[in-house]
Write an enzyme that holds these catalytic residues in place. Sequence first.
Site, short mmCIF file in Angstrom:
data_model
loop_
_atom_site.label_atom_id
_atom_site.label_comp_id
_atom_site.label_asym_id
_atom_site.label_seq_id
_atom_site.Cartn_x
_atom_site.Cartn_y
_atom_site.Cartn_z
CE1 TYR A 112 -4.14 2.16 0.91
CE2 TYR A 112 -2.40 3.51 2.07
CZ TYR A 112 -3.51 3.39 1.73
OH TYR A 112 -4.55 4.37 1.63
CD1 TRP A 114 -0.50 6.95 -0.03
CD2 TRP A 114 -0.79 8.80 -1.52
NE1 TRP A 114 -1.71 7.63 0.21
CE2 TRP A 114 -1.97 8.55 -0.81
CE3 TRP A 114 -1.01 9.92 -2.39
CZ2 TRP A 114 -3.37 8.96 -0.71
CZ3 TRP A 114 -2.23 10.49 -2.45
CH2 TRP A 114 -3.19 10.33 -1.68
#
Length: 758
Positions: A112, A114
């Site tokens: 997970y 960004w």
Amino acid sequence: MSTEQWVPTTAHWGAYQATSDGDGGVRVRPHPDDPAPSPLLGNVPGIARHDTRVLRPAVRRGWLLGGPGPSAQRGRDEFVEVDWDTALDLVAAQLDRVRTESGNEAIYGGSYGWSSAGRFHHAQSQLHRFLNTIGGYTASRNNYSFGTSQVLLPHVVGSAAAVLGYADSWATVREHADLIVAFGGLPTKNLSVSPGGVSRHTSAAAAADPGVAVASISPLADDVPAGGRWYSIEPGTDVAMQLALAHVLLTEDLHDTEFLSRCCTGFDVFAAYLLGSSDGVPKTPEWAAEICGIAAADIRELARRMPTGRTLVTVTWSLQRTRGGEQPVWAGIALAAMLGQIGLPGGGFGHGYGSMAEVGADGPVLHLPTLPQGPNPVSSFIPVARIADMLLDPGAEFDYNGQRLTYPDIRLVHWAGGNPFHHHQDLTRLRRAFARPETVVVHETHWTATARHADVVLPATTTLEREDLGAGRRDTHLTAMHRVLDPVGEARDDYAILAGLAERLGVRQRFTEGRGARGWLEHLYEKWRAPLVQQGHDLPDFDIFWRLGEVKLPAMPEDPPLVRFRRDPERERLHTPSGRIELFSETVDSFGYEDCPGHPVWLPQERRAPLHLIANQPPTRLHGQGDVGAVSRDSKVAGREPITLHPDDAAARGITDGTVVRVFNDRGACLAGARLSDRVRPGVAVLPTGAWFDPQPDPRHPGRDLCAHGNPNVLTEDVGSSRLSQGCAGQRTHVDVEPVTEPLPEVAVRTPPPLRRS
């Protein structure tokens, strides 16, 4: 590259232009057409060549000497730098060993993250594609941002996308709405950020002056836009106020019975709860006032105002990142349904206004170029926020959305593009969890805590060191992200790293399809462009697009699901069992979850320390990204993350502005720098997330660590929001704060860990 050759690129905080400064660094400037560039752009120059960049592949010394196996030395050991062939040989051998001995479900590839706004160099997609080519992996589902809502909304309105993907633009709200009732407020600091980027920051300016009255219900005055009214609520009690507003609408006959009958089911059950018929407790404003700290007269006045015009009821994503986080979302939908305005422009229910730039943006709902990941042959998965549970307790059973599932036994963790030691809760527990696998492989740009807790660290390039395509959800433009800098040290992009592993495992052709990175960019662009051109949209070919630097995304006709449903609820049935909005869900009720029954309820929470701590998003960076940048560094107090306290709470503890304080509870402790403000409710402390985790010995508790830098996730609780969603519950916790008088440990995360050359 000439220092005057400015080229386009984009980031999660917006499109901008960049150029090399001639000394290996970078200069940046806002996109010339951006009306409100993000201040986070100021972090970029300091990140690209920071001392914490990972320069070469590195292997934890204990793992290199002793081989794979559980180890409490992760996060404490030194690293040995090796050449790329050695590093890739080691990783490929472990992937092959684990899948052969234990099966592919023993590989966790949640990743997970960004890391990049690019559509191709999206690290999570790259890793998942690679792992699928070698037989699959245990995956994660949902997200930390609004994972609770992702599970709840399909039960209530048929799909999460019906609410999360089709929010009215701020222009529509300004044109049609008379009142916004904003639970969690409308914090404009969040509106410069969106996954994939923001080409033109228009929503932030619109939110600050939406042209309608705003009732901002939050413990923080900074969550109130200009001209709005601040309802200073006790944290975690929004549901009590929502129920009291609904009680007034019901008992004063201000609710829309026609809409409830035509478009909803289960209102009779919910109404019985509001009146107290089902539990003996009428949800009156007087009842709510004792809980939420807002006067009963103010609640009643707001309730009477709501049906007099077009009203938007909106709930921030932050409110569902708590225990019982389903309840404020479901109660907000019920409140909007009682007003009868769901599906009307500028009214009804919104989820995420003030949480992200994409909510309220006016760009098209459009499929964007995406790297295909292929099917995952492994069926095992976890809700994303349950990683520590999985690693610590393999074979244990857990509830999720009506299912009884089992945690797999993970032997190898492969992580790319994310930092769980930012996103996750109770970091002391996460450290214990990361000690259990046999091997942890991490692709990283910088020596974050996640890299320091790995066995093999593979240096990855930043966005500025590669080419890509960039656009965010509801964006207006697709950006040609040109390379600005040469890769630092020996860094490689994730695609090159994974292609090297794929070659060693015999699947290079399947992974790459014979394309290099530039070939993939052209392929993805043209594959995306072709059907749009067939529909009559004028889009340039790849070469022209690359020279132009960007292309405006075509406007697409929008007919949101809830608009169609309101117009004809029989023909446009929702994907719920009843085909309607379910204010009472027989399905959820049948699960028997006491922490998420079949309709919205008030679930009181135990208070275990004197102060509410709100761990919100920082105004100075995105999550942990940019923490070493100038904007983030300038916000620190004595080198620590600032914690905001009400002056009365500070005075009671002998704390003055600028004091270094110890923030603590029964889970852990951290150091922070005090900032005093009457713009927070008394009894509330605010410590934003994202300070790089820096565990060091706690001088007041021998044998225990604290975070010397101020990461609040040493304090937050690692539990699911409920048995329904198992979402992240890290937005709030309870703490106490005390001044620190003893010598302070230096913040150590701004330099690399101990390194030696092979």
